[in-house]
Design a protein around this motif. Sequence first.
Motif, PDB file in Angstrom:
ATOM      1  N   LYS A   1       0.659 -31.574   4.816  1.00  0.00           N
ATOM      2  CA  LYS A   1       1.413 -30.345   5.054  1.00  0.00           C
ATOM      3  C   LYS A   1       2.811 -30.389   4.442  1.00  0.00           C
ATOM      4  O   LYS A   1       3.461 -29.362   4.303  1.00  0.00           O
ATOM      5  CB  LYS A   1       1.511 -30.101   6.552  1.00  0.00           C
ATOM      6  CG  LYS A   1       2.339 -31.137   7.304  1.00  0.00           C
ATOM      7  CD  LYS A   1       2.296 -30.903   8.802  1.00  0.00           C
ATOM      8  CE  LYS A   1       0.972 -31.255   9.397  1.00  0.00           C
ATOM      9  NZ  LYS A   1       0.956 -31.140  10.879  1.00  0.00           N
ATOM     10  N   ARG A   2       3.287 -31.574   4.079  1.00  0.00           N
ATOM     11  CA  ARG A   2       4.642 -31.713   3.555  1.00  0.00           C
ATOM     12  C   ARG A   2       4.699 -31.642   2.038  1.00  0.00           C
ATOM     13  O   ARG A   2       5.789 -31.734   1.456  1.00  0.00           O
ATOM     14  CB  ARG A   2       5.221 -33.063   3.980  1.00  0.00           C
ATOM     15  CG  ARG A   2       5.294 -33.272   5.467  1.00  0.00           C
ATOM     16  CD  ARG A   2       5.876 -34.638   5.774  1.00  0.00           C
ATOM     17  NE  ARG A   2       5.750 -34.997   7.184  1.00  0.00           N
ATOM     18  CZ  ARG A   2       6.026 -36.191   7.665  1.00  0.00           C
ATOM     19  NH1 ARG A   2       6.445 -37.147   6.858  1.00  0.00           N
ATOM     20  NH2 ARG A   2       5.889 -36.441   8.949  1.00  0.00           N
ATOM     21  N   TYR A   3       3.546 -31.484   1.402  1.00  0.00           N
ATOM     22  CA  TYR A   3       3.514 -31.578  -0.053  1.00  0.00           C
ATOM     23  C   TYR A   3       2.791 -30.400  -0.684  1.00  0.00           C
ATOM     24  O   TYR A   3       2.053 -29.676  -0.024  1.00  0.00           O
ATOM     25  CB  TYR A   3       2.828 -32.889  -0.466  1.00  0.00           C
ATOM     26  CG  TYR A   3       3.550 -34.109   0.043  1.00  0.00           C
ATOM     27  CD1 TYR A   3       2.966 -34.939   0.984  1.00  0.00           C
ATOM     28  CD2 TYR A   3       4.833 -34.410  -0.415  1.00  0.00           C
ATOM     29  CE1 TYR A   3       3.635 -36.053   1.453  1.00  0.00           C
ATOM     30  CE2 TYR A   3       5.499 -35.528   0.065  1.00  0.00           C
ATOM     31  CZ  TYR A   3       4.905 -36.339   0.996  1.00  0.00           C
ATOM     32  OH  TYR A   3       5.572 -37.434   1.465  1.00  0.00           O
TER      33      TYR A   3
ATOM     34  N   SER B   1       3.694 -24.569  -2.976  1.00  0.00           N
ATOM     35  CA  SER B   1       4.651 -25.514  -2.425  1.00  0.00           C
ATOM     36  C   SER B   1       4.329 -25.815  -0.972  1.00  0.00           C
ATOM     37  O   SER B   1       3.531 -25.117  -0.340  1.00  0.00           O
ATOM     38  CB  SER B   1       6.062 -24.941  -2.535  1.00  0.00           C
ATOM     39  OG  SER B   1       6.154 -23.736  -1.770  1.00  0.00           O
ATOM     40  N   TRP B   2       4.973 -26.832  -0.407  1.00  0.00           N
ATOM     41  CA  TRP B   2       4.627 -27.204   0.960  1.00  0.00           C
ATOM     42  C   TRP B   2       4.987 -26.117   1.955  1.00  0.00           C
ATOM     43  O   TRP B   2       4.298 -25.938   2.955  1.00  0.00           O
ATOM     44  CB  TRP B   2       5.292 -28.529   1.334  1.00  0.00           C
ATOM     45  CG  TRP B   2       6.753 -28.449   1.656  1.00  0.00           C
ATOM     46  CD1 TRP B   2       7.801 -28.570   0.789  1.00  0.00           C
ATOM     47  CD2 TRP B   2       7.339 -28.252   2.955  1.00  0.00           C
ATOM     48  NE1 TRP B   2       8.989 -28.447   1.454  1.00  0.00           N
ATOM     49  CE2 TRP B   2       8.752 -28.260   2.780  1.00  0.00           C
ATOM     50  CE3 TRP B   2       6.835 -28.065   4.237  1.00  0.00           C
ATOM     51  CZ2 TRP B   2       9.631 -28.094   3.841  1.00  0.00           C
ATOM     52  CZ3 TRP B   2       7.721 -27.905   5.296  1.00  0.00           C
ATOM     53  CH2 TRP B   2       9.101 -27.919   5.084  1.00  0.00           C
TER      54      TRP B   2
ATOM     55  N   ASN C   1       0.092 -24.787   7.668  1.00  0.00           N
ATOM     56  CA  ASN C   1       0.460 -26.198   7.862  1.00  0.00           C
ATOM     57  C   ASN C   1       0.154 -26.691   9.277  1.00  0.00           C
ATOM     58  O   ASN C   1      -0.024 -27.890   9.485  1.00  0.00           O
ATOM     59  CB  ASN C   1       1.928 -26.413   7.510  1.00  0.00           C
ATOM     60  CG  ASN C   1       2.158 -26.390   6.005  1.00  0.00           C
ATOM     61  OD1 ASN C   1       1.251 -26.610   5.208  1.00  0.00           O
ATOM     62  ND2 ASN C   1       3.392 -26.113   5.603  1.00  0.00           N
TER      63      ASN C   1
ATOM     64  N   THR D   1      -4.037 -32.577  -4.474  1.00  0.00           N
ATOM     65  CA  THR D   1      -2.638 -32.773  -4.123  1.00  0.00           C
ATOM     66  C   THR D   1      -2.116 -34.017  -4.812  1.00  0.00           C
ATOM     67  O   THR D   1      -2.881 -34.913  -5.171  1.00  0.00           O
ATOM     68  CB  THR D   1      -2.453 -32.878  -2.600  1.00  0.00           C
ATOM     69  OG1 THR D   1      -1.057 -32.977  -2.304  1.00  0.00           O
ATOM     70  CG2 THR D   1      -3.150 -34.116  -2.041  1.00  0.00           C
TER      71      THR D   1
END
Length: 127
Positions: free
Chosen positions: A29-31, A51-52, A73, A97
């Motif tokens: 979820k951060r990337y 984007s994240w 996310n 990813t």
Amino acid sequence: VQLVESGGGLVQAGDSLRLSCTSSERTFKRYAAGWFRQAPGKGREFVAAISWRGDTAYYDNAVKGRATVSRDNAKNTVFLQMNSLKSEDTAVYYCATDLAPLRPAMRDYILYGMEYWGKGTMVTVSS
């Protein structure tokens, strides 16, 4: 990194389809994440990336205006909504990813792809 795509199938030209990609990697979820596709007998090609935060997205010209990439996310899931499907959209669609931020240039994804890949989901568009 495990990525699992779903939502593919056989549809008619002009129909819509939403593909999903879920990861077991909790940092997914951060990337940034992306979608690529490979048509029968052809090489893999870039479709879209996000984007994240979901506030920036890239689209290949072949799908621009017909595709929307989004993410949830909270569910560690990325989506690809495809509308007005054409026979040339027939392909295996892959989620991917880099476990990295969105690159500043879309051409990097076109040229180099991403590092981690799902196994793909088949989309067949019948005319």
